[in-house]
Scaffold this motif. Structure first.
Motif, PDB file in Angstrom:
ATOM      1  N   PRO A 374     -29.855 -51.163  48.509  1.00 58.54           N
ATOM      2  CA  PRO A 374     -28.847 -51.166  47.439  1.00 58.54           C
ATOM      3  C   PRO A 374     -27.684 -52.121  47.680  1.00 58.54           C
ATOM      4  N   ASN A 375     -27.354 -52.401  48.945  1.00 58.14           N
ATOM      5  CA  ASN A 375     -26.147 -53.189  49.217  1.00 58.14           C
ATOM      6  C   ASN A 375     -26.431 -54.556  49.810  1.00 58.14           C
ATOM      7  N   HIS A 376     -27.678 -54.963  49.857  1.00 59.31           N
ATOM      8  CA  HIS A 376     -27.999 -56.275  50.414  1.00 59.31           C
ATOM      9  C   HIS A 376     -27.515 -57.379  49.467  1.00 59.31           C
ATOM     10  N   ARG A 377     -27.082 -58.466  50.067  1.00 58.74           N
ATOM     11  CA  ARG A 377     -26.545 -59.586  49.287  1.00 58.74           C
ATOM     12  C   ARG A 377     -27.554 -60.151  48.300  1.00 58.74           C
ATOM     13  N   LYS A 378     -28.831 -60.278  48.693  1.00 56.20           N
ATOM     14  CA  LYS A 378     -29.810 -60.953  47.848  1.00 56.20           C
ATOM     15  C   LYS A 378     -31.078 -60.148  47.585  1.00 56.20           C
ATOM     16  N   ILE A 379     -31.410 -59.181  48.439  1.00 54.52           N
ATOM     17  CA  ILE A 379     -32.695 -58.485  48.324  1.00 54.52           C
ATOM     18  C   ILE A 379     -32.448 -57.030  47.945  1.00 54.52           C
ATOM     19  N   ALA A 380     -32.763 -56.678  46.704  1.00 58.97           N
ATOM     20  CA  ALA A 380     -32.594 -55.304  46.244  1.00 58.97           C
ATOM     21  C   ALA A 380     -33.756 -54.423  46.677  1.00 58.97           C
ATOM     22  N   GLN A 381     -34.919 -55.035  46.896  1.00 55.50           N
ATOM     23  CA  GLN A 381     -36.103 -54.250  47.247  1.00 55.50           C
ATOM     24  C   GLN A 381     -37.126 -55.160  47.922  1.00 55.50           C
ATOM     25  N   TYR A 382     -37.882 -54.582  48.870  1.00 55.35           N
ATOM     26  CA  TYR A 382     -39.009 -55.287  49.483  1.00 55.35           C
ATOM     27  C   TYR A 382     -40.148 -54.290  49.602  1.00 55.35           C
ATOM     28  N   VAL A 383     -41.240 -54.537  48.894  1.00 52.73           N
ATOM     29  CA  VAL A 383     -42.445 -53.721  49.027  1.00 52.73           C
ATOM     30  C   VAL A 383     -43.400 -54.472  49.937  1.00 52.73           C
ATOM     31  N   ALA A 384     -43.628 -53.926  51.124  1.00 50.56           N
ATOM     32  CA  ALA A 384     -44.462 -54.580  52.136  1.00 50.56           C
ATOM     33  C   ALA A 384     -45.920 -54.180  51.916  1.00 50.56           C
ATOM     34  N   TYR A 385     -46.469 -54.593  50.796  1.00 54.92           N
ATOM     35  CA  TYR A 385     -47.825 -54.174  50.397  1.00 54.92           C
ATOM     36  C   TYR A 385     -48.876 -54.644  51.402  1.00 54.92           C
ATOM     37  N   THR A 386     -48.758 -55.902  51.865  1.00 55.82           N
ATOM     38  CA  THR A 386     -49.681 -56.391  52.901  1.00 55.82           C
ATOM     39  C   THR A 386     -48.992 -56.495  54.254  1.00 55.82           C
ATOM     40  N   ASP A 887     -25.600 -51.833  43.630  1.00 54.28           N
ATOM     41  CA  ASP A 887     -24.472 -52.745  43.524  1.00 54.28           C
ATOM     42  C   ASP A 887     -25.018 -54.139  43.241  1.00 54.28           C
ATOM     43  N   LEU A 888     -25.060 -54.492  41.952  1.00 51.70           N
ATOM     44  CA  LEU A 888     -25.632 -55.773  41.560  1.00 51.70           C
ATOM     45  C   LEU A 888     -24.560 -56.789  41.182  1.00 51.70           C
ATOM     46  N   SER A 889     -23.316 -56.366  41.212  1.00 48.58           N
ATOM     47  CA  SER A 889     -22.265 -57.214  40.653  1.00 48.58           C
ATOM     48  C   SER A 889     -21.785 -58.300  41.593  1.00 48.58           C
ATOM     49  N   ASN A 890     -21.947 -58.116  42.905  1.00 46.94           N
ATOM     50  CA  ASN A 890     -21.387 -59.091  43.838  1.00 46.94           C
ATOM     51  C   ASN A 890     -22.445 -59.570  44.808  1.00 46.94           C
ATOM     52  N   PRO A 891     -23.009 -60.762  44.562  1.00 40.86           N
ATOM     53  CA  PRO A 891     -24.035 -61.254  45.470  1.00 40.86           C
ATOM     54  C   PRO A 891     -23.480 -61.737  46.793  1.00 40.86           C
ATOM     55  N   GLY A 892     -22.210 -61.949  46.888  1.00 41.60           N
ATOM     56  CA  GLY A 892     -21.628 -62.440  48.139  1.00 41.60           C
ATOM     57  C   GLY A 892     -21.990 -63.877  48.416  1.00 41.60           C
ATOM     58  N   GLY A 893     -21.495 -64.409  49.501  1.00 44.41           N
ATOM     59  CA  GLY A 893     -21.861 -65.762  49.914  1.00 44.41           C
ATOM     60  C   GLY A 893     -21.342 -66.827  48.976  1.00 44.41           C
ATOM     61  N   LYS A 894     -21.928 -68.009  49.086  1.00 42.39           N
ATOM     62  CA  LYS A 894     -21.452 -69.170  48.343  1.00 42.39           C
ATOM     63  C   LYS A 894     -22.282 -69.389  47.085  1.00 42.39           C
ATOM     64  N   LEU A 895     -21.613 -69.694  46.018  1.00 46.66           N
ATOM     65  CA  LEU A 895     -22.235 -70.089  44.774  1.00 46.66           C
ATOM     66  C   LEU A 895     -21.724 -71.484  44.436  1.00 46.66           C
ATOM     67  N   PRO A 896     -22.429 -72.176  43.559  1.00 46.70           N
ATOM     68  CA  PRO A 896     -21.956 -73.511  43.190  1.00 46.70           C
ATOM     69  C   PRO A 896     -20.533 -73.466  42.653  1.00 46.70           C
ATOM     70  N   GLU A 897     -19.690 -74.335  43.149  1.00 47.35           N
ATOM     71  CA  GLU A 897     -18.304 -74.410  42.688  1.00 47.35           C
ATOM     72  C   GLU A 897     -18.224 -75.486  41.626  1.00 47.35           C
ATOM     73  N   LEU A 898     -18.133 -75.046  40.376  1.00 48.23           N
ATOM     74  CA  LEU A 898     -18.176 -75.991  39.257  1.00 48.23           C
ATOM     75  C   LEU A 898     -16.818 -76.063  38.575  1.00 48.23           C
TER      76      LEU A 898
END
Length: 898
Positions: A374-386, A887-898
């Motif tokens: 739920p709180n990871h910067r980029k990965i909301a879920q990982y299903v390790a099927y294989t 918590d999907l609102s804040n990805p954290g880290g760097k985004l393009p500065e435009l």
């Protein structure tokens, strides 16, 4: 005792092949002119009436146009290759199976598939017709619907709905007795024969895959374990021990309704399986093959990029990023070979990535190996099927994920990504299309192996992502067969039942100059968004030329048949049409030398790799789809600025319609040398580039738009979907247009799933048409009549007279309703005006034509919030309440500065 049982088994198979089923249950027979059912028939006192040979011949003719078992199909040739062509660029791009040469069998010409025709041939003349058709109470039957009838037969368990291009419609159902009770909607019933229960070119595919997928009847699915055990036991009793049978299951352990069967004796096993109790359909378990900075610029504005080094796009080049649309609050599902979560595109400095990978690897695989973050910067879920990691250098899934949503963590400075990769520019040059979005990743690959392994029912991949907020799912993989496979069916079923979801598939890499119709399943599904590959910017091609140590003279792939390479289709991108002549791909996007994340084995990395394929074009499109969705969910529509009061949840069909409606025409199709190019200008939609290249600014208003830019009208709010309930229903949108003005209307719907046995995938036939004030009718997709095949229909209109233009969506035929749909209409806006005395619920839009103006009047409020009947609400899946608080609102880290 053993010998008696074996002999009984053989006798049963022999009788089944003659369509007489041994059963203690009462037998019912079918009348020549109507169904004679009644209490007497149900009590075992059957009618004595028979079908005539002429009636059987009519049914046969109808079914030859809609069952794949009667198709006489061949394979496209495999190219030997030109010695002058660079082998590295051609290897791996092999033609897919096509159905361009299919012809239906007839009563006189059944040699391609004599077993399939035997059912009908035995009734080909009055002398051969000696007894009535026998319908067993619980047997699988095929039944013909009366004209205009729905496929909803109440208590009858309908497994497949089949629309025929011969004018008749059929259902396959379990429970002959209940089907016979439906005499008001059924006028023909017969046992569904074993000869029709297998994919027609099964042996050819099996020689490659070695495994069969056996779809079970509903009653056999309920006892799948016993069905599997019985098959193995009966095969042993027949003197053979050559079967390995696995029950396909969901995450909760319940069967999916299919068995996976491996055998060393293919021909005999398939013949035996056709006649085995509980078997509905046999198909191959198809081999599934895995199939950016400038890509963002091309996708957002259509502008090509010529020279210089890679750099962060300017606000003019990436206006949607500049406006704050970066994918915030969006989760994108990704099914692929694996994800290197240590790569700086994905890693979270506040998260122990190594520990997470170790736990995923220790989970042992399967649908139950689900990890939510739920709180990871980029990965909301990982299903390790294989497994739980990419596990190799240069993995496919890591590159794909980077193109969708890669963005850098705080530990990466805005300098060179890796020593020795100077040509790639700085760190933020290659962020994904939606750099603030999060991933719900489904790992289906193992290191080094060329194939990936999908769940038997793709719902088991889509639903976990759905439950953590994903409404977009991208898949850069597919089979080398242009068919309607089980994966196509499960994709269409999930989308029909979850109308707020959109699924993307790579169209395939099959060198279209060698064959048309090379799209591979499941990109051949009706409801998914199939993506082809365009070339990239001139700059991308030139920089890649030097980075890969090419000679001073440019290779053939560095030149274009047009001034802007982004306007040209890549030489490898698979073409349409589908096996039943539907348009594919739907759209295209840059897929030639796309720069994205390169995985490592154990070390943290920021390495970048350049890859090409429809595998690269599909995630580019998925990331842009996230921006389109955010445009609605954050309330950018219709003002162009975020407004909570305007926010709504779009239907998946609306997202698909937005991408299709805004697509830009492609100029040329690149071919292998010395063949040059194919001119595509002005031909959309076509079988090479579909409806065109994704270009967001053709549809999406941003604040500050001036006269001459596009205005978009939509009807596709998920909370209040536009719906047609039954055949003959329609909905009309009225527009007042001035002579000389142009506008575009696109209609998309998620159809009910088709049968793998059918030659035509369409079930519910919706049509869109435009009527001008003088009565002229404009039809979609370049046709001169209604489109009876496609679920995506588009009309481009240049007004020949001034007045009211009517855009009408109508239900030509609904076999399995109700049927939702979405509509997008766009044109050139000058300024809104309100006519004197105009109705309160009228939206008025002015469309500029030189110095003139065109007024579009939409006879409804902006979002067309039509109240849906309670029955329609019950039909579609709604699992919003099951979503955890992420918590999907804040990805954290760097985004393009435009």
């Amino acid at each position: 005792g053993m010998s008696v049982r074996v002999e009984a088994d053989r006798q049963e198979q022999e009788k089944s092949s003659r369509l007489y089923v041994r059963t203690p249950r009462p037998i019912m027979k079918v009348s020549t002119t109507a169904l004679v059912v009644g209490l007497a028939a149900l009590n075992g006192q059957a009618s004595t009436a028979e079908y005539t040979s002429e009636e059987w011949a009519t049914v046969f003719t109808q079914l030859t146009g809609c069952l794949v078992s009667f198709a006489s199909c061949g394979h496209s040739p495999t190219p030997t290759g030109d010695p002058g062509i660079d082998a590295d660029m051609v290897s791996g791009f092999l033609p897919y199976y096509t159905k361009e040469s299919c012809e239906a069998a007839t009563l006189q010409d059944v040699t391609p598939f004599p077993k399939a025709a035997r059912w009908f041939q035995q009734f080909a003349s009055p002398a051969d017709f000696k007894s009535a058709t026998e319908v067993v109470a619980d047997d699988i039957v095929i039944a013909r619907l009366t004209e205009g009838a729905s496929a909803d037969l109440g208590a009858v368990n309908v497994t497949d709905v089949i629309r025929c291009n011969t004018g008749a419609n059929f259902v396959i159902a379990q429970g002959g007795a209940k089907v016979l009770e439906s005499e008001s909607t059924i006028d023909f019933v017969a046992p569904f024969p074993a000869e029709l229960r297998a994919f027609p070119e099964l042996e050819v595919v099996f020689n490659s895959t070695g495994t069969l997928r056996v779809r079970l009847t509903p009653s056999a699915s309920e006892v799948a374990e016993q069905t599997a055990s019985r098959l193995v036991a009966r095969r042993r009793l027949a003197g053979a021990d050559d079967l390995t049978v696995e029950v396909a299951k969901r995450a909760d352990g319940t069967p999916t309704g299919a068995l996976h069967v491996s055998t060393a004796n293919f021909v005999e096993t398939v013949e035996w399986l056709r006649f085995s109790e509980g078997v509905l359909y046999i198909e191959p378990l198809f081999d599934i093959i895995p199939k950016n900075g400038d890509a963002a610029i091309i996708s957002q504005t259509g502008d090509g990029v010529d020279g210089g080094s890679f750099s962060v796009p300017t606000p003019e080049e990436a206006p949607f990023w500049a406006a704050g649309l970066l994918g915030q609050n969006q989760v994108v599902g990704i099914g692929d070979s694996g994800l290197d979560s240590r790569h700086c595109f994905f890693r979270d400095e506040n998260f122990d990535e190594a520990d997470a990978i170790a736990k995923r690897q220790a989970a042992g695989g399967g649908l139950g190996a689900r990890f939510d973050y739920p709180n990871h910067r980029k990965i909301a879920q990982y299903v390790a099927y294989t497994d739980g990691d990419e596990g190799e250098v240069g993995g496919h899934g890591t590159h794909v994920a980077g193109s969708v949503l890669g963005s850098f963590d705080e530990g990466v400075t805005d300098t060179l990504i890796e020593p020795g990769q100077e040509w790639y520019g700085n760190a933020t040059s290659h962020t994904g299309m939606a750099p603030a979005a999060k991933a719900a990743f489904f790992d289906m690959g193992s290191p080094v192996l060329p194939y990936i392994y999908t769940p038997d029912d793709l719902e088991d991949m889509f639903m976990p992502a759905y439950e953590v907020g994903a409404r977009i799912h991208t898949n850069s993989w597919g089979a080398n067969w242009n068919v309607y496979s089980g994966n196509c069916r499960s994709t269409d079923k999930f989308l029909h039942e979850n109308q707020d979801f959109v699924v993307l598939f790579a169209n395939g890499n099959a060198l279209p100059q060698f064959t048309t119709g090379s799209v591979g399943a499941p990109a051949s599904a009706k409801n998914c968004l199939s993506v082809g590959a365009a070339r990239n910017s001139n700059r991308s091609l030139n920089i890649t030329k030097y980075s890969y140590g090419a000679p001073e003279e440019p290779r053939w792939w560095h030149t274009c048949g047009t001034d802007d390479c982004a306007d040209e289709m890549a030489f490898f991108s698979s073409s349409g049409p589908t096996y039943d002549n539907r348009i594919k791909p739907d759209v295209v996007a840059p897929g030639f030398w796309i720069h994205s994340a390169q995985s490592d084995i154990e070390a943290d990395t920021c390495a970048i790799a350049a890859l090409l394929g429809t595998s690269m074009a599909t995630p580019v499109t998925a990331g842009n789809t996230a921006l389109v969705r955010q445009w609605f969910t954050d309330g950018y529509f219709p003002s162009g600025s975020p407004n909570k009061e305007d926010a709504f949840t779009p239907m998946g069909a609306l997202l698909k319609a937005m991408l299709v409606n805004g697509a830009a025409d492609m100029a040329t199709q690149q071919l292998l040398p010395p063949n040059g190019v194919i001119d595509l200008s002005g031909s959309s939609p076509n079988i090479m580039s579909g409806f065109g290249r994704v270009q967001l600014n053709n549809n999406m208003l941003l604040s500050g738009n001036k006269a001459g830019e596009k205005y978009v009208f939509v009807d596709g709010d998920y909370s209040d979907m536009p719906v047609l309930e039954a055949s003959g229903d329609s909905k009309t949108y009225e527009f007042i247009v001035e002579e000389g003005a142009s506008f575009r209307a696109t209609m998309v719907y998620y159809d009910a799933p088709a049968s793998e046995l059918a030659t035509v995938a369409i079930i519910n036939d919706l049509d869109v048409a435009v009527e001008s004030p003088d009565g002229t009718i404009f039809y979609p997709n370049g046709l001169s009549a209604a489109d009876k095949l496609n679920t995506v229909e588009q009309i481009n209109v240049v007004a020949t007279v001034s007045g009211t233009y009517k855009v009408t969506v109508s239900a030509s035929s609904i076999l399995s309703g109700p049927q939702p749909f979405a509509v997008v209409v766009s044109g050139e806006i000058e300024e809104p005006v309100t006519p004197p005395g105009g109705p309160d619920n009228t939206i008025v839009i002015v469309i500029g034509v030189g110095c003139g103006a065109v007024v579009i009047v939409c006879a409804a409020i902006m979002f067309m919030r039509r109240r849906s009947p309670p029955s329609q609400k019950d039909m579609f899946t709604d699992v919003e309440a099951k979503n955890p608080a992420y918590d999907l609102s804040n990805p954290g880290g760097k985004l393009p500065e435009l």
